[in-house]
Scaffold this motif. Sequence first.
Motif, short mmCIF file in Angstrom:
data_model
loop_
_atom_site.label_atom_id
_atom_site.label_comp_id
_atom_site.label_asym_id
_atom_site.label_seq_id
_atom_site.Cartn_x
_atom_site.Cartn_y
_atom_site.Cartn_z
N MET A 1 -23.90 120.17 -4.14
CA MET A 1 -23.61 118.95 -3.38
C MET A 1 -23.19 119.31 -1.96
SD MET A 1 -21.80 116.40 -6.17
CE MET A 1 -20.68 117.60 -6.89
N LEU A 2 -23.32 118.36 -1.07
CA LEU A 2 -23.07 118.62 0.35
C LEU A 2 -21.87 117.82 0.85
CD1 LEU A 2 -26.75 118.62 1.66
CD2 LEU A 2 -25.32 120.58 1.03
N LEU A 3 -20.95 118.52 1.49
CA LEU A 3 -19.78 117.92 2.11
C LEU A 3 -19.96 118.01 3.62
CD1 LEU A 3 -16.05 118.78 1.24
CD2 LEU A 3 -16.82 118.16 3.52
N ASP A 4 -20.23 116.88 4.26
CA ASP A 4 -20.44 116.92 5.71
C ASP A 4 -19.11 116.76 6.44
OD1 ASP A 4 -21.01 115.69 8.48
OD2 ASP A 4 -22.93 116.52 7.84
N THR A 5 -18.87 117.70 7.34
CA THR A 5 -17.62 117.70 8.09
C THR A 5 -17.84 117.64 9.60
OG1 THR A 5 -15.51 118.90 8.43
CG2 THR A 5 -17.48 120.23 7.96
N THR A 6 -18.95 117.01 10.00
CA THR A 6 -19.22 116.82 11.43
C THR A 6 -18.06 116.10 12.11
OG1 THR A 6 -21.57 116.59 10.90
CG2 THR A 6 -20.88 115.90 13.10
N LEU A 7 -17.44 115.15 11.41
CA LEU A 7 -16.38 114.34 11.99
C LEU A 7 -15.02 115.04 12.00
CD1 LEU A 7 -17.51 111.02 10.30
CD2 LEU A 7 -17.70 111.58 12.73
N ARG A 8 -14.93 116.20 11.36
CA ARG A 8 -13.72 117.00 11.41
C ARG A 8 -13.99 118.35 12.07
NH1 ARG A 8 -11.66 121.94 10.01
NH2 ARG A 8 -12.74 121.85 8.00
N ARG A 156 -10.26 120.93 -6.77
CA ARG A 156 -11.27 121.79 -6.13
C ARG A 156 -10.57 122.87 -5.31
NH1 ARG A 156 -15.12 118.43 -2.52
NH2 ARG A 156 -13.38 118.40 -1.06
N VAL A 157 -11.23 124.01 -5.26
CA VAL A 157 -10.82 125.09 -4.34
C VAL A 157 -11.96 125.27 -3.35
CG1 VAL A 157 -10.42 127.56 -4.13
CG2 VAL A 157 -9.26 126.27 -5.92
N ARG A 158 -11.60 125.34 -2.08
CA ARG A 158 -12.58 125.44 -0.99
C ARG A 158 -12.43 126.81 -0.35
NH1 ARG A 158 -12.07 120.92 3.80
NH2 ARG A 158 -14.27 120.64 4.36
N LEU A 159 -13.43 127.65 -0.50
CA LEU A 159 -13.38 129.01 0.02
C LEU A 159 -13.94 129.04 1.45
CD1 LEU A 159 -14.77 130.85 -3.15
CD2 LEU A 159 -12.38 130.31 -2.58
N ALA A 160 -13.08 129.36 2.40
CA ALA A 160 -13.48 129.31 3.81
C ALA A 160 -13.69 130.71 4.37
CB ALA A 160 -12.42 128.58 4.63
N ASP A 161 -14.94 130.99 4.72
CA ASP A 161 -15.27 132.21 5.45
C ASP A 161 -15.04 131.90 6.93
OD1 ASP A 161 -16.25 134.64 6.30
OD2 ASP A 161 -18.36 134.14 5.97
N SER A 162 -13.78 131.89 7.31
CA SER A 162 -13.36 131.30 8.59
C SER A 162 -13.91 132.01 9.82
CB SER A 162 -11.82 131.28 8.67
OG SER A 162 -11.30 130.55 7.58
N LEU A 163 -14.25 133.29 9.70
CA LEU A 163 -14.78 134.02 10.83
C LEU A 163 -16.20 134.55 10.56
CD1 LEU A 163 -11.65 135.95 12.13
CD2 LEU A 163 -12.64 133.83 12.98
N GLY A 164 -16.87 133.96 9.61
CA GLY A 164 -18.26 134.31 9.36
C GLY A 164 -18.48 135.76 9.01
N ALA A 209 -21.48 127.36 -6.80
CA ALA A 209 -20.61 126.49 -6.01
C ALA A 209 -21.03 125.04 -6.22
CB ALA A 209 -20.69 126.85 -4.53
N ASP A 210 -20.05 124.15 -6.25
CA ASP A 210 -20.33 122.73 -6.43
C ASP A 210 -20.58 122.03 -5.11
OD1 ASP A 210 -19.62 122.40 -9.46
OD2 ASP A 210 -17.96 123.54 -8.60
N TYR A 211 -19.99 122.54 -4.03
CA TYR A 211 -20.12 121.93 -2.71
C TYR A 211 -20.33 123.00 -1.65
CZ TYR A 211 -18.11 117.62 -4.65
OH TYR A 211 -17.87 116.48 -5.40
#
Length: 377
Positions: A1-8, A156-164, A209-211
């Motif tokens: 599934m897709l979580l769009d965060t353009t607005l954040r 949910r747990v959101r895994l952020a690869d914050s620096l790519g 991954a779910d999202y």
Amino acid sequence: MLLDTTLREGAQLFGAYFTIDTRKQILSSLLQVGVDEIELGWIGQSELTEFSTYARSQTSSIKLSVWSPCREADIRAVAKLPVDRINIGVPSSDLHIEKRLSTQREVLLERLVANINVAKECGIPYISVGLEDVSRADELFALQMALVAETHGASRVRLADSLGQLTPLTMAKLMNRFRDALSIDIAVHCHDDFGMATANSITALECGADYADISVLGVGERSGIAATEELVAYLAIKQKDTRYAPDILKRLCEFVASAAHVSIPRTKAVVGTDVFACESGLHAHALSKSPELFEPYDPEQVGITRKIRVGSKSGRSAVLIALNEYGLVDEANTLAQEYITDVTKAVCQLSCKLERPLTEDELGDVWKETIHGVEVH
């Protein structure tokens, strides 16, 4: 599934300032695309109450969320908004824990538990915990944080690869580790610092991954994150996922580009003006016979028109086809066959002089001058 965060995430792009009217337009297009969740912004953002109320009035099926730091006051503020989910951000790497928060792992875990409990107490039905900078974290500690979040009621747990930092291989290993350990949803937030955000996001989805987080044109902090248009097109066209509408993408990207003051490269995947443009003789000739030979999908699926032009890279067959398609000659025209070598040479010369392919009118002028000896200016 897709979580769009353009607005954040997208709104955090350097130099981007989205008015509430702009946000409403982006929201409308995202609803048409059919993303599964829209992150409306961050707590404390201007006009968030008004905007979230408007967003709620526009959809009852697509999930709406807001980002919040791991602070009680902010979580309570989110609970007052008409949204479905809260996305709580919390650092997971020692670098951030020690230098940014000036605290210790144990204290951070206690804070996380306390704030998950606040969110539950406030009646927020779906609590997402984002592990920031997870790719530079001690993996065992990051996994401990995820398990603590699950145990205390996170959805949910959101895994952020914050620096790519991740590659598809390291993303697969990370996802497999977390997927095996957790029963709740997992999301990934992949930054594009080394150009691998889309690949990492798709890999994560393939590994359970779910999202996957996305942003239109990938806009966001620094080089941004995985691009909405790339993930939507891949899932809708390659994976045949009928939930998403890729034909909306081009106009959505053009609107966001204008609002964020960024340009869309003409070769930008999925929405670039020239991704279905061809001048090369071999490719142009093949496209005229069977487009799928050199096109990954029908350009109309993403709202783009195929563009074939002749120029310095074009051979006789491509020039003859163009003359026929423009109605200048019949392909079997004996005169055209007789003069095609001269016309092709003239096309090449003019194209080199102009440093671009020729327009339809310019090709017509070359034809007239070559065949009739009429100099056309």
